[in-house]
Write a protein that holds these residues in place. Structure first.
Motif, PDB file in Angstrom:
ATOM      1  N   SER A  22      39.726  36.839  37.143  1.00 53.50           N
ATOM      2  CA  SER A  22      40.531  35.639  36.921  1.00 53.50           C
ATOM      3  C   SER A  22      40.332  34.648  38.063  1.00 53.50           C
ATOM      4  O   SER A  22      40.008  35.015  39.189  1.00 53.50           O
ATOM      5  CB  SER A  22      42.009  36.007  36.797  1.00 53.50           C
ATOM      6  OG  SER A  22      42.480  36.582  37.996  1.00 53.50           O
ATOM      7  N   GLY A  23      40.522  33.382  37.728  1.00 49.86           N
ATOM      8  CA  GLY A  23      40.416  32.330  38.729  1.00 49.86           C
ATOM      9  C   GLY A  23      39.905  31.048  38.117  1.00 49.86           C
ATOM     10  O   GLY A  23      39.498  30.996  36.947  1.00 49.86           O
ATOM     11  N   ALA A  24      39.946  30.006  38.917  1.00 49.74           N
ATOM     12  CA  ALA A  24      39.503  28.678  38.476  1.00 49.74           C
ATOM     13  C   ALA A  24      38.030  28.503  38.829  1.00 49.74           C
ATOM     14  O   ALA A  24      37.682  28.284  39.989  1.00 49.74           O
ATOM     15  CB  ALA A  24      40.347  27.600  39.141  1.00 49.74           C
ATOM     16  N   ARG A  25      37.167  28.632  37.809  1.00 51.39           N
ATOM     17  CA  ARG A  25      35.745  28.365  38.027  1.00 51.39           C
ATOM     18  C   ARG A  25      35.500  26.878  38.221  1.00 51.39           C
ATOM     19  O   ARG A  25      34.516  26.480  38.852  1.00 51.39           O
ATOM     20  CB  ARG A  25      34.926  28.899  36.857  1.00 51.39           C
ATOM     21  CG  ARG A  25      34.979  30.423  36.719  1.00 51.39           C
ATOM     22  CD  ARG A  25      34.020  30.926  35.675  1.00 51.39           C
ATOM     23  NE  ARG A  25      33.880  32.374  35.723  1.00 51.39           N
ATOM     24  CZ  ARG A  25      32.936  33.048  35.077  1.00 51.39           C
ATOM     25  NH1 ARG A  25      32.061  32.403  34.318  1.00 51.39           N
ATOM     26  NH2 ARG A  25      32.865  34.361  35.183  1.00 51.39           N
ATOM     27  N   LEU A  65      38.719  28.100  33.333  1.00 53.56           N
ATOM     28  CA  LEU A  65      39.779  28.807  34.035  1.00 53.56           C
ATOM     29  C   LEU A  65      39.988  30.138  33.340  1.00 53.56           C
ATOM     30  O   LEU A  65      40.346  30.178  32.156  1.00 53.56           O
ATOM     31  CB  LEU A  65      41.079  27.993  34.053  1.00 53.56           C
ATOM     32  CG  LEU A  65      41.072  26.788  35.016  1.00 53.56           C
ATOM     33  CD1 LEU A  65      40.528  25.551  34.323  1.00 53.56           C
ATOM     34  CD2 LEU A  65      42.456  26.521  35.542  1.00 53.56           C
ATOM     35  N   ILE A  66      39.722  31.212  34.047  1.00 51.54           N
ATOM     36  CA  ILE A  66      39.680  32.543  33.456  1.00 51.54           C
ATOM     37  C   ILE A  66      40.985  33.267  33.748  1.00 51.54           C
ATOM     38  O   ILE A  66      41.399  33.380  34.906  1.00 51.54           O
ATOM     39  CB  ILE A  66      38.495  33.354  34.002  1.00 51.54           C
ATOM     40  CG1 ILE A  66      37.189  32.554  33.896  1.00 51.54           C
ATOM     41  CG2 ILE A  66      38.383  34.690  33.275  1.00 51.54           C
ATOM     42  CD1 ILE A  66      36.833  32.132  32.500  1.00 51.54           C
ATOM     43  N   GLY A  67      41.635  33.766  32.697  1.00 51.11           N
ATOM     44  CA  GLY A  67      42.890  34.472  32.848  1.00 51.11           C
ATOM     45  C   GLY A  67      42.704  35.944  33.149  1.00 51.11           C
ATOM     46  O   GLY A  67      41.593  36.489  33.097  1.00 51.11           O
ATOM     47  N   ALA A  68      43.831  36.607  33.447  1.00 52.37           N
ATOM     48  CA  ALA A  68      43.788  38.015  33.846  1.00 52.37           C
ATOM     49  C   ALA A  68      43.359  38.936  32.714  1.00 52.37           C
ATOM     50  O   ALA A  68      42.832  40.020  32.955  1.00 52.37           O
ATOM     51  CB  ALA A  68      45.160  38.436  34.379  1.00 52.37           C
ATOM     52  N   ASP A  69      43.570  38.516  31.462  1.00 52.27           N
ATOM     53  CA  ASP A  69      43.230  39.366  30.316  1.00 52.27           C
ATOM     54  C   ASP A  69      41.966  38.870  29.620  1.00 52.27           C
ATOM     55  O   ASP A  69      41.863  38.882  28.390  1.00 52.27           O
ATOM     56  CB  ASP A  69      44.399  39.415  29.329  1.00 52.27           C
ATOM     57  CG  ASP A  69      45.659  39.994  29.960  1.00 52.27           C
ATOM     58  OD1 ASP A  69      45.526  40.957  30.732  1.00 52.27           O
ATOM     59  OD2 ASP A  69      46.763  39.480  29.685  1.00 52.27           O
TER      60      ASP A  69
END
Length: 343
Positions: free
Chosen positions: A159-162, A148-152
């Motif tokens: 960002s988003g849920a891989r 799960l990749i955050g905005a920063d």
């Protein structure tokens, strides 16, 4: 508590969790319990052929007084050569071309109105490695910053849920038997935390034996008040209608043992937000922790159940066929849903 290791993501899983039970890389959780046999059981609940929309209009509740982070959809026309594409004639009228076109786009907060919570919606700090250091992880040990990749993101990734995106639910094509339980009969419009004893009374009153793969739907009357507010809800709505008591350990254990595939309600959050009772540490939303983080049970919120309940009551029934896939939107942590009940 240990279980089948999750593809090296974790060595230890939380108590009351089922991580690894459906496979090391599973992203469906208890939706796996919806088998073809469950769908066939649901079809046997179709007797009159009536269908009911279980969604509020997606511009409700209205405003952002019930949640300051979430706002109503913004719908606007697309542009075609700098012109707004709404009632837009296209082609050459002199040649008799008569087409008039409308085309639009929407900016939508995916969990503003009737919705599914995905498993990537709520994670927790947990020591999955046994190193003594808690890490931010989600259902089945998927990890913040990796899955799960955050905005920063330091690598500049979007960002988003891989993993654990709600689109996985859509691919499952959620369809099974729904069972409606009336909590309003116990609480009326009063704010009451429903614990195990009251919940079991309501479940007994519905007259249906829950089976593995069923989806439990809770009627409290909250969405009826949202509809009556006509887009201008008062903050006092949060002090009305029944909510589940997320700190009742017997109720939480019942959810673990029940075999339900998902849990839905017509209220805001299913449980009280934040959960009532003493809490010196641990989750503010223990039912969300159990369902989304530990057990992989999707939560549905702000479903509209009044019309369905009225007709089911007239037939002395509580079960129905439920079709409720979310948007197949890769990377999303929640999704609007238009559930359909067929009886």
């Amino acid at each position: 508590m240990s279980g089948a290791p999750g593809a090296s993501r974790w060595r230890h899983r939380p108590p009351q969790s089922n991580w690894g039970d459906f496979g090391a890389d599973d992203e469906l959780g208890r939706l796996n319990l919806i088998t073809p046999e469950c769908v066939l059981r649901a079809t046997r609940e179709v007797r009159t052929g009536q269908s009911f929309c279980l969604s509020l209009p997606l511009d409700l509740p209205g405003g952002n007084v019930l949640n300051p982070r979430r706002h109503p959809p913004q719908l606007r026309p697309t542009l075609r050569e700098g012109r707004s594409v709404f009632n837009l004639p296209i082609g050459d009228a002199s040649l008799g071309q008569t087409d008039v076109l409308c085309d639009d786009a929407v900016l939508i907060h995916t969990q503003y109105s009737t919705q599914w919570d995905g498993f990537s919606h709520v994670g927790h700090l947990f020591d999955v490695d046994g190193s003594g250091v808690a890490q931010a992880v989600y259902y089945n040990g998927f990890r913040a910053g990796e899955d799960l990749i955050g905005a920063d993101d330091p690598q500049g990734r979007p960002s988003g849920a891989r993993r654990l995106g709600v689109d996985v639910f859509a691919a499952k094509a959620i369809q099974t038997r729904g069972v409606l339980v009336d909590l309003k009969a116990i609480a009326g419009q009063q704010r009451v935390r429903i614990g195990y004893d009251d919940f079991m009374r309501a479940l007994d009153a519905c007259g249906v034996q829950l089976e593995s793969g069923d989806i439990l739907c809770l009627y409290t009357g909250f969405a009826d008040l949202v509809l009556q507010a006509a887009g201008a809800p008062d903050p006092s709505l949060h002090r009305q209608c029944a909510v589940l008591d997320g700190r009742d350990q017997r109720l939480l254990q019942w959810i673990v043992d029940s075999g339900i595939a998902a849990l839905c309600a017509d209220n805001y959050g299913v449980e009280e937000i934040p959960a009532g009772g003493p809490c010196e540490c641990g989750p503010r939303l223990p039912l969300h922790e159990l369902c989304l983080f530990k057990q992989g049970i999707p939560l549905g919120e702000l479903w509209y159940l009044k019309e369905l309940k009225s007709v089911l009551d007239s037939h002395k029934r509580s079960a129905f066929m439920l079709t409720a896939p979310p948007l197949r939107l890769p990377g999303a942590v929640g999704s609007p849903v238009t559930p359909v009940a067929t009886i």
